[in-house]
Write a protein that holds these residues in place. Structure first.
Motif, PDB file in Angstrom:
ATOM      1  N   ALA A 432      -3.531   2.093  -7.801  1.00 26.94           N
ATOM      2  CA  ALA A 432      -3.845   3.155  -6.834  1.00 26.94           C
ATOM      3  C   ALA A 432      -3.176   2.868  -5.504  1.00 26.94           C
ATOM      4  N   THR A 433      -3.219   1.623  -5.101  1.00 23.86           N
ATOM      5  CA  THR A 433      -2.568   1.255  -3.834  1.00 23.86           C
ATOM      6  C   THR A 433      -1.073   1.522  -3.909  1.00 23.86           C
ATOM      7  N   ARG A 438       3.781   5.112  -2.795  1.00 18.19           N
ATOM      8  CA  ARG A 438       4.880   5.967  -3.279  1.00 18.19           C
ATOM      9  C   ARG A 438       4.726   7.398  -2.758  1.00 18.19           C
ATOM     10  N   LEU A 439       3.471   7.905  -2.722  1.00 16.07           N
ATOM     11  CA  LEU A 439       3.254   9.260  -2.184  1.00 16.07           C
ATOM     12  C   LEU A 439       3.655   9.314  -0.718  1.00 16.07           C
ATOM     13  N   GLN A 440       3.401   8.255   0.000  1.00 16.63           N
ATOM     14  CA  GLN A 440       3.814   8.220   1.409  1.00 16.63           C
ATOM     15  C   GLN A 440       5.332   8.280   1.516  1.00 16.63           C
ATOM     16  N   ARG A 441       6.045   7.575   0.593  1.00 17.84           N
ATOM     17  CA  ARG A 441       7.507   7.645   0.617  1.00 17.84           C
ATOM     18  C   ARG A 441       7.981   9.070   0.264  1.00 17.84           C
ATOM     19  N   VAL A 442       7.282   9.679  -0.742  1.00 19.79           N
ATOM     20  CA  VAL A 442       7.653  11.080  -1.115  1.00 19.79           C
ATOM     21  C   VAL A 442       7.401  12.009   0.064  1.00 19.79           C
ATOM     22  N   ALA A 443       6.294  11.823   0.792  1.00 18.62           N
ATOM     23  CA  ALA A 443       6.001  12.655   1.972  1.00 18.62           C
ATOM     24  C   ALA A 443       7.087  12.494   3.000  1.00 18.62           C
ATOM     25  N   GLN A 503      -0.189  15.414   0.280  1.00 17.87           N
ATOM     26  CA  GLN A 503      -1.357  15.012   1.090  1.00 17.87           C
ATOM     27  C   GLN A 503      -2.633  15.023   0.265  1.00 17.87           C
ATOM     28  N   ALA A 504      -2.741  16.120  -0.634  1.00 16.49           N
ATOM     29  CA  ALA A 504      -3.919  16.159  -1.504  1.00 16.49           C
ATOM     30  C   ALA A 504      -3.927  14.949  -2.414  1.00 16.49           C
ATOM     31  N   LEU A 505      -2.712  14.599  -2.960  1.00 17.07           N
ATOM     32  CA  LEU A 505      -2.633  13.417  -3.841  1.00 17.07           C
ATOM     33  C   LEU A 505      -2.973  12.127  -3.064  1.00 17.07           C
ATOM     34  N   GLU A 506      -2.510  12.086  -1.805  1.00 13.32           N
ATOM     35  CA  GLU A 506      -2.846  10.883  -1.010  1.00 13.32           C
ATOM     36  C   GLU A 506      -4.342  10.776  -0.820  1.00 13.32           C
ATOM     37  N   ARG A 507      -4.986  11.925  -0.509  1.00 13.35           N
ATOM     38  CA  ARG A 507      -6.436  11.856  -0.324  1.00 13.35           C
ATOM     39  C   ARG A 507      -7.138  11.425  -1.617  1.00 13.35           C
ATOM     40  N   GLU A 508      -6.685  12.050  -2.736  1.00 11.83           N
ATOM     41  CA  GLU A 508      -7.312  11.706  -4.014  1.00 11.83           C
ATOM     42  C   GLU A 508      -7.028  10.249  -4.385  1.00 11.83           C
ATOM     43  N   ALA A 509      -5.755   9.773  -4.121  1.00 16.79           N
ATOM     44  CA  ALA A 509      -5.452   8.362  -4.403  1.00 16.79           C
ATOM     45  C   ALA A 509      -6.310   7.443  -3.537  1.00 16.79           C
TER      46      ALA A 509
END
Length: 668
Positions: A432-433, A438-443, A503-509
């Motif tokens: 999860a971490t 990775r989502l932050q890099r995609v953002a 952002q939704a994925l980041e919150r859910e992650a």
């Protein structure tokens, strides 16, 4: 309260207190005898001096006699014979008369009246020296003194005056000489009279008649001289003849008086010394007897007192005289008899007490035997009950052991599962971490695309403006610019949608990571609880093992109590301390053992250092008891080198037991 001694006696008592009684007596005897001995010695020396004094007088008489004869010969007109005088002077050389005799020889010839006068005077000097040197002039007795005076003084005086009368011619001188002769004659008669009146010697008067004759001849010569004062010379022959006749008798009388005095003094001295010696012998004999008796009686009294102090009632020699020691001896004898009576009474009381003690001891032994039997019964019952209860407890402990083992196993399995879940949760948390990162890099890339879309849109706007400026020539380019603008708008919208989705994925992650962290924390708590439970299970298992060990120890102690019961059964007989050396025989060897105590059931002893009967379980034991046969014994315990060993009798014969019982009773 001890009375204080007189002050004057304290210095003497300080010395006497340091001496024993016999030493005190010896000191008193010495102090009493020594002055007497000193006085006796002094008396003996004094008498010896007196006798020696008189002996010297006799020596003087020995020389005086020939000297007076020589003087009479000179006065008679003859040549003097000095040979006898010379021999006498040599024989009595201690008088020291040699020089005076030499002076006589040197006086000259006697062939003239003047020469005879000179020789007569020198002989007179010799007579005077004889009187002085021989103590005659100091004679202490009246009779001998006056006889001596006639010999030493008066006869020489008369003879010298007669010689002078023959040589003198003057009237005055002749008158003086006549007076001298008369005086000397009178003095001579007085000497004879006084000597006879004061003597105890018989026959002294007749022996001195010659002196009276000499005095008469002297008076006659004086009368002739007085009648012829103006004449010359004088015939002294009659005086010389009378003098020679008187000399022998008077000298013999003087020597007899001196000899009698010496004999009397010697006899008196001998009597006194004999009496004194006998007295000293008797005194010493009596003193020695008193000293010996006192010493003997003191020793007997001291021995008697020490015997009484030691309660020795046997008969001892004691003083039996009528003195104080005899009184003390009789008092000690009475005390000894009283002590003997008391000892008899005490012995009777001791025998009675001993009999009572034996009865009490027998009763005590019976009570101890009953107590042992009761203790054996109680121990046996307690051992049975404890054995039963401990057996039940052992079963329950075994069940607890099985349950604890099962719990330990299950808790161990759960701990392993939880440790696996904890590992998976950790892995999920890591995934999860990583997803969030990775989502932050995609953002970030989305932001980059949005920026590109904005720039594209600006580009398209610029292109549209430029196409409008171009007119018809820029229509085609305007169409393209519009397409690009729409594409940029579409890209911007897509980017916004993607950003929202990311952002939704980041919150859910984040929510997943938080949930996984919470689940990991929960699983960790469960793991800690499981670990604590496992530790409890381990502690429970250790506790059960300890209980099992203690139960085993308790069972061992119960068995020890059973052994104690067996020992008490073996000690059913009282052990009595004994001393001596016995011999234990086993396996063909003999060992000396030192006995400590014994009973009717066995013996406790110790091997000598370096000796051991290890491995021996039975044998024979010889005890140091007269008439006691060797006993078969079993080794109950011990047997190491220098250690203690306990023997129990095996089927002892009754006579041996009876003999042993009598020996043990005697030790009590």
């Amino acid at each position: 309260m001890t009375p204080h001694p007189p002050t004057g006696l304290r210095p003497v008592l300080a010395v006497l207190d340091r001496l024993r009684t016999t030493s005190r007596l010896g000191l008193v005897i010495v102090l009493l005898l020594v002055p007497g001995l000193v006085a006796t010695v002094e008396y003996t020396l004094s008498e010896h001096r007196q006798i020696a004094f008189s002996e010297a007088e006799r020596d003087g008489v020995h020389v005086l006699k020939p000297t007076l004869h020589a003087l009479a010969a000179v006065v008679g007109g003859r040549a003097p014979d000095l040979g006898p005088t010379d021999r006498a002077v040599r024989e009595e050389s201690q008088l020291g008369l040699s020089s005076e005799l030499a002076a006589v020889r040197a006086a000259g010839a006697t062939d003239t009246p003047a020469g005879r006068e000179k020789v007569a005077e020198s002989i007179g000097d010799l007579v005077t020296e004889i009187g002085n040197a021989s103590n005659l002039i100091l004679d202490p007795d009246l009779d001998s003194f006056y006889v001596m005076d006639s010999q030493v003084v008066q006869i020489p005086r008369i003879l010298i005056a007669a010689a002078s009368a023959a040589a003198t011619t003057g009237v005055a001188d002749r008158a003086v000489i006549a007076g001298e002769l008369s005086t000397a004659a009178e003095a001579l008669r007085a000497d004879v009279k006084t000597a006879v009146a004061n003597t105890h010697a018989s026959g002294l008067g007749p022996r001195l008649t010659g002196l009276d004759t000499l005095a008469d001849a002297t008076d006659a010569l004086a009368a002739r001289i007085t009648a012829t004062l103006d004449g010359t010379g004088a015939d002294a022959g009659a005086v010389a003849t009378a003098a020679e006749a008187a000399i022998d008798a008077s000298e013999g009388a003087l020597d007899s008086l001196l000899s009698t005095r010496i004999s009397g003094r010697e006899a008196a001295r001998n009597v006194i010394l004999t009496v004194t010696t006998v007295g000293f012998v008797l005194a010493f004999w009596l003193a020695f007897a008193v000293w010996w008796r006192s010493r003997h009686d003191v020793a007997l009294v001291l021995a008697g007192v020490q015997a009484v102090a030691a309660r020795d009632t046997s008969e001892h020699s004691l003083p039996s005289g009528r003195d104080e020691f005899g009184d003390i001896g009789r008092a000690l004898e009475q005390a000894r008899e009283n002590l003997a009576s008391q000892d008899v009474a005490l012995a009777e009381a001791a025998r009675a007490q001993e009999q009572a003690a034996k009865e009490n001891f027998a009763q005590q032994r019976r009570a101890e035997k009953q107590a042992r039997q009761l203790a054996q019964q109680l121990i046996e019952e307690s051992v049975s009950a404890l054995t039963s209860e401990l057996s039940d407890v052992a079963g329950e402990v075994e069940a607890v052991r099985a349950s604890a083992g099962s719990i330990h196993e299950r808790v161990g399995n759960a701990d392993e599962v939880l440790r696996g879940l904890l590992s998976d949760a950790g892995n999920a948390d890591a995934v999860a971490t990583a997803l969030g990162e990775r989502l932050q890099r995609v953002a970030g890339m989305t932001k980059l695309i949005a920026s590109v879309a904005d720039q594209t849109k600006m580009l398209a706007l610029n292109a549209t403006i430029e196409a409008a400026r171009a007119g018809d020539a820029g229509e085609g380019f305007g169409v393209v610019a519009n397409e690009v603008k729409e594409l940029a708008a579409t890209t911007a919208r897509s980017t916004e949608e993607i950003t929202g989705t990311i952002q939704a994925l980041e919150r859910e992650a984040g929510a997943v990571s938080t949930t996984i962290s919470a689940m990991t924390t929960g699983i960790g708590g469960v793991d800690e609880a499981t670990g604590a439970l496992l530790e409890v299970a381990n502690h429970q298992q250790a506790t059960v093992a300890s209980m099992d060990q203690r139960l085993a120890n308790a069972l061992e102690r119960v068995r020890g109590m059973s052994d104690l019961r067996n020992q008490m059964e073996r000690r059913a007989d009282e052990r009595i301390p004994v001393r001596g050396v016995g011999v234990f025989a086993a396996g063909g060897r003999r060992y000396e053992v030192t006995l400590k105590d014994a009973s009717e059931g066995g013996v406790r002893a110790a091997f000598a250092a370096g000796e051991s009967a290890a491995g021996a379980t039975s044998g024979t034991l010889e005890l140091p008891i007269a008439g006691m046969p060797a006993m078969e014994v079993a080794v109950a315990r011990g047997g190491s080198a220098g250690g203690e060993v306990v023997f129990t009798f095996r089927n002892p014969p009754q006579p041996a037991l009876t003999h042993l019982r009598a020996y043990l009773d005697a030790q009590l």
